[in-house]
Structure formats: C-alpha cells, structure tokens
Design an enzyme around this catalytic site. Sequence first.
Site, PDB file in Angstrom:
ATOM      1  N   GLY A  23      39.235 -68.586 -56.447  1.00 45.85           N
ATOM      2  CA  GLY A  23      39.533 -67.543 -55.292  1.00 45.85           C
ATOM      3  C   GLY A  23      40.846 -67.694 -55.240  1.00 45.85           C
ATOM      4  O   GLY A  23      41.670 -67.919 -55.614  1.00 45.85           O
ATOM      5  N   ASP A 141      38.872 -82.586 -62.474  1.00 42.87           N
ATOM      6  CA  ASP A 141      40.296 -81.307 -62.562  1.00 42.87           C
ATOM      7  C   ASP A 141      41.824 -81.618 -61.403  1.00 42.87           C
ATOM      8  O   ASP A 141      42.499 -80.792 -61.571  1.00 42.87           O
ATOM      9  CB  ASP A 141      40.323 -79.543 -62.051  1.00 42.87           C
ATOM     10  CG  ASP A 141      40.951 -78.450 -62.469  1.00 42.87           C
ATOM     11  OD1 ASP A 141      41.040 -78.876 -63.250  1.00 42.87           O
ATOM     12  OD2 ASP A 141      41.047 -77.817 -61.839  1.00 42.87           O
TER      13      ASP A 141
END
Length: 793
Positions: A23, A141
């Site tokens: 996003g 991550d």
Amino acid sequence: MAETRLIHGRYRLLEVIGRGGMGEVWRATDESLGRRVAVKCLKPLGPRHDDGVAGVLRERFRREARVAAALQHRGVTVVHDFGEADGTLFLVMELLEGRNLSQLLGDNAHHPLPVHDVVDIAEQVADALAYTHRQGIVHRDLKPANIMRLADGTVKICDFGIARLGDGIGVSSRLTSTGIAMGTPHYMSPEQISGGEVDHRSDLYSLGCVLYEIATGAPPFDQDDTWAILVGHRDTPPEPLRKRRADLPPLFERIVLDLLAKTPEARPADAGDLRRRITGSRAVLPPGPSGYVPLGPIPVPAAPAVPAPRLPAWTRSMTIGRASVRATLPHAALPRDEAATALTGHWTTATAVPPRPQTPPLTPASPVPGTFHTPPSAPAPGVLAAATATPPGLPAAPPPGSPAVPAPVPAVEPELLGVLAGRHGAGLSLGRLGRWAEAADVHRSVAAERERALGPDHPDTLNSRYEHAFALSRAGRSADALRAFGHVAESRARVLGPDHPDTLRARQETAYVLGRLGRHAEAHPVYAEVLAARERVMGAEHPDTLRCRHNLAFTLGRLGRLEESYRMAYEVAAARARLFGPGHPDTLATLYEVAHTLGRLDRWADALGTYQQVADARARALGPDHPDTLAARYEAGICLGRLGRGREALELYRALAAARTRAQGPDDPETLRARHGLGVNLGRLGRWEEALAEAREVTAIRARVLGPDHPDTLVSGREVAVCLGWLGRWSEALDRYRQVAAARERAFGPDHPDTLASRNDEAQCLEQLGRHAEAVELYRRVAASRRRPPAGG
C-alpha cells in the site's frame, strides 16, 4: 484516494510519504484529536490481479492491524485505529519523524554507520523483538526499510504485515497457495527460504543480516541474482565482518555471526539473551564516534561449480532490486502444483561460522522472569572469553584495577561442551515450568562439570553457577542462594570487572535474596551501589537501571523510609511509562508499588485511585481474571474498607472470590484471601453472623491447605474471635484469642509483634469478662516486651 480527502469522518489525508508492496502511507491529521498521524492504505490491485491474490493481501493487511494494535512498546510503532472506507482498508499509526535504516545508508552513500550507532540500533531492536516474541509474534520481514530511527535516537520496528502469531512451538512459513512469497530475499532466514518451520529465531537471523549491512555497508550475501543470494543464505559462511571493517569490536562481530548461523538451534536462544549480549559488548567499544573509512570493494564469493539444486517455485519471478532499498517480491499467482518446495542438497551447518579456537559454544540464558520485584534472571552467555584472551605479544597480566584476564581455556572435546550446553538448556526449561528444585540440581551438576572442563572462572561455568543460585532462590532456599550469588558476583567482578552487566546482575540478585530473608538493611547498600554503577555505565533510564531503582524503592519502603520510597517509585513509574508505555507490565508493577506506599502513608484515596488504574490497565492487557489483575483489585478492596466504603468493598470481594474460584479453584490461597476480605467487610457492615460463618469456613480450609499454624490460618482464626466478641460471646472469643497467641508464640517467639498483638487481644477480652486484674497483668507484660530491644540489637 484524492489528496486532502477526509476518511472515516476524522482523518484528513495530506500527502503520500511512502509506498510499498502492500500500500501507500499518507501524512494525515486526526481532526478529532488535533494530532498528526500516518495513515496506511491498501492499494487497489487493478483488473490484472485475481480475487485470490487480492484476498490474501487484504488478509495480510488486516493481520498487520490486529498484530500491531496489540503491541505496546517503545520500540514498536503505535497503532491508533483501523477500519475501511469506501472499500479501502486503512491503518492509523503514529507519525514517525526520522529515517529508516535503508534511508540512513543511502544518505551515507552506502557507507556503514558509526560503530556506536550500530550497537545502539542493535540493542534497541533486540529489546523490541524480545517484547514482540514474548507476545507470541514473529515479524518475518525484518529489514532496514522496516526499522526507523527517530530524531531523538529512538529505534522502532514497523510493518507487521506478514507477521504471524506463534503457538508456542513454531509457525509455518510455507507460502500460500497463491505463491505470494513471505519475506525479502536479502534478509530471509534459511528455514524461511526452504518453506520450513519458522519461529522467533528466524527474526534473529534477519536482524543479523540487517546488522551486517549497517555495520559493513552491504548485506552478507550481496550477489546479482536470486539464486546466488538464496544459496548464500543456505550454504555459504558469511565473511567475517572485520575483514570488511577492521574497527568493529571482535565481540560485536561474534554476536552478528552467531545470529547468521544456518540452523536456528545455533543462534542465540532468544532476543532477550541477544540484548544482554549486545549490552555487554558496549564495554569494549572504542571511545567516541567511529571514524571509519571504507576499505574498498567487497569481494563476492565465487558461485558453486556443482549443478544448482531446484529452488522454490516462487523464486522464479523474484527480483532483488537494490539491497536494503528495494527488494521486491512477486504478487502474481503461481500454479498450485508449484507451491514452495524445500531446497535440495546438503545443508551447511558445521562450517556456517568459522570455529573459535578453544572457545566453547554459547549457552542460552534464561528469560527475564515476570515476577514483581525480581531483577533479570540470566546473565549474557560466556562470549567475553574470546574478547578478553591475551593477544600474542601482549603481557599476560592485566593493568592494575582492570578485570583479570582468564587463563587460556584447555582443549575440550566439542561433544562434551555440546552435551553440557544441552543440559544447561534443559535446566532453563525446568525453571520456566516452575520446577525450580529440579532446575537447581541440573545447574549444580552442569556447573561442576564445566568447572572441571573449562575452569572455575570461565564465563560459562559462572553462567551455570548463576543459574544454580537463581533456581535455589526461586525454590525457597534463600540462604543457599545468597551464598551462591555471592560467589558468582565475586568471581565475575574479578574476571569481568565490577561494573560489567553480568557482575551487576549477580550483585542485584544478592540484594534481592537479602530482601527475601528480611535483611533489608543489608540489601539497601548493595542496591545503591549497583544502581550507581548502572547509571554510570548504562544511563539513568536504561531498563536494567530502572529495575534496580524499582527494587531500591521497594527496599526503602520496607525500611520505613516511606516518603523516599514513594518519590523514587513515582519517578521510576514515570520513566517506565515514557520508555515502555503506560500500560506496560513493568510500568504497572511500579505503579502498584506506588499505591502500596501511598496506603502505608495513610493516603488511602490516592492509593485507591492508583490501584484502580493498575487493575483497569491489567484487565485490558491481560484479561479480567488474570492473577495480576485480581491482585490489584484485592488491594483496591482494602483501600475501600479503610475509607469506610464497606458496601463497595463487600461487592468487590464477592466478585473477586468468584473470579479467583473460576481461575484458580476454591482452595487456592488467593481465593481464600478474597473470601477473608469478604468476611471482614461483612463484619464492618454489622452482619456478624454471616461474617462468623465465613471466617470459620476460611479458617478450616486454610488449616487443611496451609497448616494450622500458618500465618494466614492464624489471621482467619483471629477474625473468628473478633466476630465472637462482637456477638457478645466473650468466653469463646477468649479461647480463640489464646489459641492464636500460643500458635504465634511457637512460630515467631514471645516478643514478636504479632504475638504481642494477640496477647493484647486476649487482655481486652479479659476486660470484657470483668477479669480486670488478669487483664492489667497481661497489659503490663505486653508493654514490657515492647520496650525490650530486639534480640541481638
């Protein structure tokens, strides 16, 4: 979304400040509260992406919202709100003014960061990971772009978009059926690449890649194609950092290489262990900022000559981009029959990190226990042996006043060291299960064998002796623990120095055990000295410094220095709120101590408000029936009773007794404490028959569960006598008072305050029966005993 658009009726989007795979992030204003925020919106994927991929990305976005909103730590981005507007999911976060590590490297022309900055970032990220892992959350991550450094030096982990909630055993990292890869190739752990089981140690590997990059200017495997990167993670030992940057401390290099071990078992046990090791490495940092000058191009290992094994299917469309700046993963779906497959071929383990001559493997350290007044339980592992070994050509004797240099470690069979490390870990596991007596036996045995193999002053030997002492303390063998901690503290001061974090931990535990033995006057100077050293070495608001100040405030209260105790506890609570947040368990533990001291100062209204604040915060974080929540509610009930609000106290204790029964059972000591409070407040309301029945039942259960002479049993027995007196049944009351006084005299001695209080009760009862001469004589005996100095005083 158009600029300046108002969403959800309150968030005004102003400008795009970042874009990523999932996003875009907007600078925005929360018009309801008048504060600046960041709003992350899930980008529409467009017509070329199927519904399956869109669904996966939307679920990842929702997961980020749920995970991040549950975290409250100074090192994790704060999430304020989450919702959906016009079909677009959005996440409202604090607006961070700073640069992520990828940007910092770019600003520095991809030269490494100064040594002091690298170590500070490492310590803060490890602390934040220790917190998130304790919540059962694995980030999965971690990379430079997801770690922000703010203008004030605070470091925060961002973007929990692919985090998973762990189940206490491990979480699968296998890809979804859509083939969307989870992670970034330059920073993915070997087990994450292979589609194997992933737990918190995968985050530690990724952190090792990040630290390697900010310390040297490039990630450990900085090749030009996907295969080379993945095989590098899988098979190639990382080049030692000091070959790329000579001014890095050897101890810090060792920490990073241990993080990059190929198998999870060979990495540090947890992020708390890692943070303690990084803190310990500060002692060997050069003074002042580093003046590092790049050493030139970084050599790239040659590609293997053997045929390449097949990689997971999702790597076909992976592009590596620029390390730490843009490492993208595919969003396109792959066929279901090409879901992630494990890498084939032999995994490199023994050669993953070049061995250290004559240095044993690191042993895991126990986590910081969650007990109320307890300092950290485990020292950093014995990693200083290599750092303090005498280099060739230097004198063996240390300068005057410096820590002793350990003698060379004798050659020891690696198999033996491995067995001892495993037994050490088993002892830690027993402690985590609360089986402290068994843990103590294991650590005692391992310490003896390590001493024979490595020597009495080797850090691993002292680590085992520390854990033995800690287990003795938690098993209730305080006198034995005191002697053991004293030995460890003395040895560590000699070997590591008096201000080394491991030495200070042992000394702080010594003070804690002195307090457990009621020797608060002796504990006080030890805490004061440790606190001064921690402030000097770590700073006034380091978590370990604040823990020591908390314990010192507790000790001051037990010495009757209530105003000092209150001021110190209040300051610690405020500092912990700034550092961790107002709802953090450590902050609430200190607020609990503030409330306790306020009660002892007869400031019952203030104490009530503080206890209620703690109870409400714990209920939100831990649940309404959690023991810590219920403990704060119990203390709030005492305050209500002291303030004459008996009816409110009665209802609180009735609900508390029911909650304790649900959570812990009807015979649990804490359930009986709640029922005792219920009976006391029945009496305050004049309901003496009900109060008597409750007191008798609680006394009988306590006698059965705790024993007839247990202090809690005797307190309930006295309450029976009080009820009998208020009902005018003075003869029965006298018998009960005498039973309690005799039991207290047997247990505590004739001059103990509780014994004398019982004799005073007995005298009052004699007065009520008209036996004045006996009452006067008993009063005189009590007064004479109170005037006598304590034995040995």
